[in-house]
Design a protein around this motif. Structure first.
Motif, PDB file in Angstrom:
ATOM      1  N   SER A 191       0.837  -1.186   0.000  1.00 55.05           N
ATOM      2  CA  SER A 191       0.000   0.000   0.000  1.00 55.05           C
ATOM      3  C   SER A 191       0.878   1.245   0.000  1.00 55.05           C
ATOM      4  O   SER A 191       1.973   1.250   0.565  1.00 55.05           O
ATOM      5  CB  SER A 191      -0.926   0.011   1.216  1.00 55.05           C
ATOM      6  OG  SER A 191      -0.157   0.010   2.386  1.00 55.05           O
ATOM      7  N   LYS A 192       0.384   2.291  -0.633  1.00 57.97           N
ATOM      8  CA  LYS A 192       1.129   3.537  -0.697  1.00 57.97           C
ATOM      9  C   LYS A 192       1.000   4.261   0.635  1.00 57.97           C
ATOM     10  O   LYS A 192      -0.068   4.285   1.239  1.00 57.97           O
ATOM     11  CB  LYS A 192       0.584   4.421  -1.810  1.00 57.97           C
ATOM     12  CG  LYS A 192       0.802   3.864  -3.186  1.00 57.97           C
ATOM     13  CD  LYS A 192       0.215   4.768  -4.238  1.00 57.97           C
ATOM     14  CE  LYS A 192       0.351   4.143  -5.612  1.00 57.97           C
ATOM     15  NZ  LYS A 192      -0.351   4.914  -6.640  1.00 57.97           N
ATOM     16  N   LYS A 193       2.101   4.854   1.091  1.00 57.96           N
ATOM     17  CA  LYS A 193       2.059   5.622   2.328  1.00 57.96           C
ATOM     18  C   LYS A 193       1.332   6.930   2.075  1.00 57.96           C
ATOM     19  O   LYS A 193       1.609   7.632   1.098  1.00 57.96           O
ATOM     20  CB  LYS A 193       3.459   5.903   2.844  1.00 57.96           C
ATOM     21  CG  LYS A 193       4.079   4.712   3.513  1.00 57.96           C
ATOM     22  CD  LYS A 193       5.346   5.100   4.211  1.00 57.96           C
ATOM     23  CE  LYS A 193       5.963   3.884   4.852  1.00 57.96           C
ATOM     24  NZ  LYS A 193       7.264   4.162   5.436  1.00 57.96           N
ATOM     25  N   LYS A 194       0.405   7.224   2.977  1.00 56.95           N
ATOM     26  CA  LYS A 194      -0.365   8.444   2.847  1.00 56.95           C
ATOM     27  C   LYS A 194       0.478   9.627   3.308  1.00 56.95           C
ATOM     28  O   LYS A 194       1.171   9.538   4.327  1.00 56.95           O
ATOM     29  CB  LYS A 194      -1.632   8.337   3.682  1.00 56.95           C
ATOM     30  CG  LYS A 194      -2.623   9.415   3.425  1.00 56.95           C
ATOM     31  CD  LYS A 194      -3.930   9.125   4.128  1.00 56.95           C
ATOM     32  CE  LYS A 194      -4.898  10.238   3.820  1.00 56.95           C
ATOM     33  NZ  LYS A 194      -6.147  10.085   4.540  1.00 56.95           N
ATOM     34  N   LYS A 203       6.554  -2.960  11.799  1.00 62.20           N
ATOM     35  CA  LYS A 203       7.205  -1.907  11.024  1.00 62.20           C
ATOM     36  C   LYS A 203       7.008  -0.565  11.730  1.00 62.20           C
ATOM     37  O   LYS A 203       5.999  -0.353  12.407  1.00 62.20           O
ATOM     38  CB  LYS A 203       6.615  -1.852   9.619  1.00 62.20           C
ATOM     39  CG  LYS A 203       6.939  -3.091   8.821  1.00 62.20           C
ATOM     40  CD  LYS A 203       6.292  -3.041   7.462  1.00 62.20           C
ATOM     41  CE  LYS A 203       6.601  -4.329   6.708  1.00 62.20           C
ATOM     42  NZ  LYS A 203       5.881  -4.444   5.455  1.00 62.20           N
ATOM     43  N   PRO A 204       7.952   0.368  11.568  1.00 58.77           N
ATOM     44  CA  PRO A 204       7.888   1.648  12.284  1.00 58.77           C
ATOM     45  C   PRO A 204       6.601   2.444  12.049  1.00 58.77           C
ATOM     46  O   PRO A 204       6.054   3.042  12.977  1.00 58.77           O
ATOM     47  CB  PRO A 204       9.092   2.419  11.745  1.00 58.77           C
ATOM     48  CG  PRO A 204      10.022   1.380  11.274  1.00 58.77           C
ATOM     49  CD  PRO A 204       9.201   0.231  10.816  1.00 58.77           C
ATOM     50  N   TYR A 205       6.110   2.443  10.818  1.00 58.70           N
ATOM     51  CA  TYR A 205       4.885   3.183  10.506  1.00 58.70           C
ATOM     52  C   TYR A 205       3.695   2.590  11.263  1.00 58.70           C
ATOM     53  O   TYR A 205       2.856   3.299  11.795  1.00 58.70           O
ATOM     54  CB  TYR A 205       4.649   3.133   8.990  1.00 58.70           C
ATOM     55  CG  TYR A 205       3.527   4.023   8.516  1.00 58.70           C
ATOM     56  CD1 TYR A 205       3.738   5.379   8.336  1.00 58.70           C
ATOM     57  CD2 TYR A 205       2.262   3.509   8.247  1.00 58.70           C
ATOM     58  CE1 TYR A 205       2.724   6.202   7.902  1.00 58.70           C
ATOM     59  CE2 TYR A 205       1.241   4.320   7.817  1.00 58.70           C
ATOM     60  CZ  TYR A 205       1.470   5.667   7.641  1.00 58.70           C
ATOM     61  OH  TYR A 205       0.456   6.482   7.220  1.00 58.70           O
ATOM     62  N   VAL A 206       3.649   1.267  11.351  1.00 58.60           N
ATOM     63  CA  VAL A 206       2.551   0.571  12.026  1.00 58.60           C
ATOM     64  C   VAL A 206       2.671   0.724  13.539  1.00 58.60           C
ATOM     65  O   VAL A 206       1.673   0.811  14.241  1.00 58.60           O
ATOM     66  CB  VAL A 206       2.526  -0.913  11.613  1.00 58.60           C
ATOM     67  CG1 VAL A 206       1.420  -1.678  12.285  1.00 58.60           C
ATOM     68  CG2 VAL A 206       2.410  -1.041  10.101  1.00 58.60           C
TER      69      VAL A 206
END
Length: 158
Positions: free
Chosen positions: A6-9, A94-97
């Motif tokens: 998925s693309k990062k928003k 993952k860091p974003y999650v």
């Protein structure tokens, strides 16, 4: 591969603190598309943190960031069916999650508190999380304990 990446928003920074992290938090805090109300709740809670803080050197937004960092889980368990039984397998996040899970933990635990209004609930939960106590921090510790207990199954990684 079964799933696509998925693309990062890309988030716009908020108006008061110029932080994209605040915008992400407000998006999770928002209900029924009422973003201005969510911003008001967040800014009021930061002001409340400013009034109640112990450390005079740190600002309200720094305390909020510290609370997010304290609530952030590093591992999680995922179920996987192996040999007719479901096994909980600890995996790295993952860091974003990590940030997303920390935000959701903080908001959900704040909603369950017993104060009068949401901004007070959020301020109290943030203050307690920055001191490494409170429900959100306990839930994070619980997640880590479960992952530690199932460490023997870590060789079954996905």
């Amino acid at each position: 591969m079964r799933k696509f990446k998925s693309k990062k928003k890309i988030y716009q920074p908020d108006h008061k603190f110029k932080e994209t992290l605040v915008t992400r938090f407000v998006n999770h805090l928002m209900k029924n598309g009422k973003k201005t109300l969510a911003y008001k709740i967040f800014y009021k809670s930061i002001d409340e943190i400013e009034k109640k803080k112990d450390n005079k050197k740190k600002s309200g937004i720094e305390i909020w960031k510290k609370a997010l960092k304290n609530v952030m889980p590093h591992v999680e368990v995922r179920s996987r069916r192996i040999g007719g039984s479901n096994i909980q397998i600890p995996t790295q996040i993952k860091p974003y999650v990590k940030v997303t899970k920390a935000m959701k933990l903080l908001i959900n635990c704040a909603r369950k508190r017993n104060e009068k209004s949401m901004y007070k609930k959020l301020a109290e939960e943030t203050l307690s999380a920055s001191k490494k106590e409170g429900t959100a921090f306990k839930k994070r510790e619980n997640i880590h304990k479960i992952a530690e207990a199932n460490k023997a199954f870590s060789h079954f990684r996905f």
